[in-house]
Scaffold this motif. Structure first.
Motif, PDB file in Angstrom:
ATOM      1  N   HIS A 144       0.866  -1.167   0.000  1.00  0.00           N
ATOM      2  CA  HIS A 144       0.000   0.000   0.000  1.00  0.00           C
ATOM      3  C   HIS A 144       0.913   1.230   0.000  1.00  0.00           C
ATOM      4  CE1 HIS A 144      -3.419  -2.595   0.977  1.00  0.00           C
ATOM      5  NE2 HIS A 144      -2.622  -3.190   1.844  1.00  0.00           N
ATOM      6  N   CYS A 179      -4.602   5.814  -0.184  1.00  0.00           N
ATOM      7  CA  CYS A 179      -3.669   4.754  -0.524  1.00  0.00           C
ATOM      8  C   CYS A 179      -3.238   5.039  -1.958  1.00  0.00           C
ATOM      9  CB  CYS A 179      -4.319   3.382  -0.433  1.00  0.00           C
ATOM     10  SG  CYS A 179      -3.209   2.060  -0.984  1.00  0.00           S
ATOM     11  N   GLU A 181      -1.116   3.224  -3.898  1.00  0.00           N
ATOM     12  CA  GLU A 181      -0.515   2.095  -4.603  1.00  0.00           C
ATOM     13  C   GLU A 181      -1.655   1.125  -4.876  1.00  0.00           C
ATOM     14  OE1 GLU A 181       3.051   1.548  -5.154  1.00  0.00           O
ATOM     15  OE2 GLU A 181       2.116   0.133  -6.526  1.00  0.00           O
ATOM     16  N   TYR A 182      -1.852   0.787  -6.147  1.00  0.00           N
ATOM     17  CA  TYR A 182      -2.979  -0.081  -6.486  1.00  0.00           C
ATOM     18  C   TYR A 182      -2.863  -1.399  -5.723  1.00  0.00           C
ATOM     19  CZ  TYR A 182      -6.449  -2.772  -8.847  1.00  0.00           C
ATOM     20  OH  TYR A 182      -7.544  -3.560  -9.087  1.00  0.00           O
ATOM     21  N   CYS A 183      -3.891  -1.707  -4.920  1.00  0.00           N
ATOM     22  CA  CYS A 183      -3.764  -2.844  -4.013  1.00  0.00           C
ATOM     23  C   CYS A 183      -4.964  -3.777  -4.079  1.00  0.00           C
ATOM     24  CB  CYS A 183      -3.560  -2.333  -2.586  1.00  0.00           C
ATOM     25  SG  CYS A 183      -4.859  -1.243  -2.012  1.00  0.00           S
ATOM     26  N   HIS A 187      -9.102  -0.633  -3.692  1.00  0.00           N
ATOM     27  CA  HIS A 187      -7.990   0.317  -3.518  1.00  0.00           C
ATOM     28  C   HIS A 187      -8.506   1.752  -3.401  1.00  0.00           C
ATOM     29  CE1 HIS A 187      -4.640   2.889  -4.596  1.00  0.00           C
ATOM     30  NE2 HIS A 187      -5.265   3.230  -5.702  1.00  0.00           N
ATOM     31  N   MET A 190      -9.677   2.826  -0.043  1.00  0.00           N
ATOM     32  CA  MET A 190      -8.749   2.773   1.088  1.00  0.00           C
ATOM     33  C   MET A 190      -8.308   4.189   1.438  1.00  0.00           C
ATOM     34  SD  MET A 190      -5.559   0.209   1.479  1.00  0.00           S
ATOM     35  CE  MET A 190      -4.460   0.296   2.881  1.00  0.00           C
TER      36      MET A 190
HETATM   37 CU1  CUA Z   1      -4.049   0.045  -0.328  1.00  0.00          CU
HETATM   38 CU2  CUA Z   1      -4.191   0.849  -2.562  1.00  0.00          CU
END
Ligand code: CUA
Length: 327
Positions: A144, A179, A181-183, A187, A190
């Motif tokens: 993340h 967030c 960062e693609y998670c 995502h 987040m």
């Molecule tokens: Cu955690 Cu994107």
């Protein structure tokens, strides 16, 4: 609240103006050369156009002088960007020692935060204005990234290690937390907020939430139940295992002749993978705790071991450190 230029987010940390200044410099240089090159291009197209179908242009020989000039000038400009960028980078990534600490654990798809005084928060972070705040972050699953645009700072939150981030808020208010960062599927959900409060308000907020045990105290209990004490001593004084009291923040000699600084990451690594960096004079007898304790519990153990060196954080109802700057 928007800033005077609607293109940029709110500016609310000690280094947001530094990032903005650098950004405007980069944009300015880019704009200047974009205009210069396109106008010269248009001028040449008109000035040196073919006037008759039979025209043969004069041959052009190279010019060393010209080539040197158009190499050195861009080089110097690029170096100003490098130098300036490096300076801003180092201010952001050299964590000051006098910061209040908050532990952050990211997971799909939420932020779990815990203050050193025990207060837990989900997707919200309360901080006092004008105080340095250090985040010690890790992830339970995937990568993340903790991003607060108004503070102009972000850092990846990576499983299996600790990363840190610090800031000093300059303006009370509520700021977006993303967030970055693609998670996975949620995502974009987040998200959360950082609530910057006046020191007195923050103290009130802290003291209104003291029911939870501090991470250091929870870590002390874990230290007993997991049997760490049988080798490291009930108070971390050492025995079959190396002494933990007083070790944090110092350099230790390793079995393989190398050295390691005992920081959050070293402590975490030693719990998960004890054989990796053995302290000099001790055999590989410690079992791994990989898969047996959660990231939250690891954070607690780290906080406990840290408190053995810094002291003062192991009381059950730790007095909230005053957010009012002491002079
Ligand atoms: Cu955690 Cu994107």
């Amino acid at each position: 609240m928007q800033s005077w230029i609607p293109l940029v987010p709110d500016s609310a940390s000690t280094f947001s103006w530094q990032v903005d200044a650098l950004y405007f410099y980069l944009s300015g240089v880019t704009l200047f050369f974009a205009l210069l090159i396109s106008s010269v291009l248009i001028f040449f197209v008109i000035r040196y156009r073919r006037r008759t179908p039979w025209e043969i242009p004069r041959p052009v020989a190279g010019s060393h002088k010209l080539e040197i000039v158009w190499t050195i000038i861009p080089f110097l400009i690029a170096m100003t960007m490098f130098g300036w960028g490096a300076r801003v980078y180092f201010t952001q990534y050299k964590t000051p020692a006098d910061a209040i600490e908050v532990y952050v654990v990211g997971k799909q798809w939420m932020w779990k935060l815990q203050h050193a005084t025990g207060q837990r928060e989900i997707n919200q972070l309360h901080v006092p204005v004008g105080r340095k705040v250090k985040l010690i972050m890790t992830s339970e699953d995937v990568i993340h990234d903790f991003f607060v645009p108004a503070f102009r700072t972000k850092a990846d939150v990576v499983p299996g290690k600790y990363t840190t981030l610090w800031f000093e808020a300059t303006k009370p208010g509520t700021y977006h937390l993303f967030c970055a960062e693609y998670c996975g599927m949620n995502h974009s959900g987040m998200i959360g907020s950082v609530i910057v409060m006046e020191p007195r308000e923050f103290d009130n907020w802290l003291s209104g939430n003291t029911s939870s045990t501090t991470p250091a105290v929870a870590g002390q209990q874990l230290f007993q139940t997991l049997g760490c004490a049988s080798c490291h001593g009930a108070n971390g004084e050492g025995g079959r295992g190396p002494a933990l009291a007083g070790a944090f923040g110092k350099e230790t000699e390793l079995q393989d002749g190398g050295k390691a600084t005992v920081d959050e990451r070293y402590v975490r690594d030693s719990i998960i993978n004890p054989q990796l960096k053995l302290v000099k004079g001790f055999g590989p007898i410690m079992p791994t705790f990989q898969g047996q304790i959660s990231e939250d519990q690891l954070v607690q153990l780290v906080a406990f071991i840290k408190s053995l060196s810094t002291g003062g954080q192991t009381q059950t109802s730790a007095p909230a450190p005053s957010a009012t700057p002491q002079k």
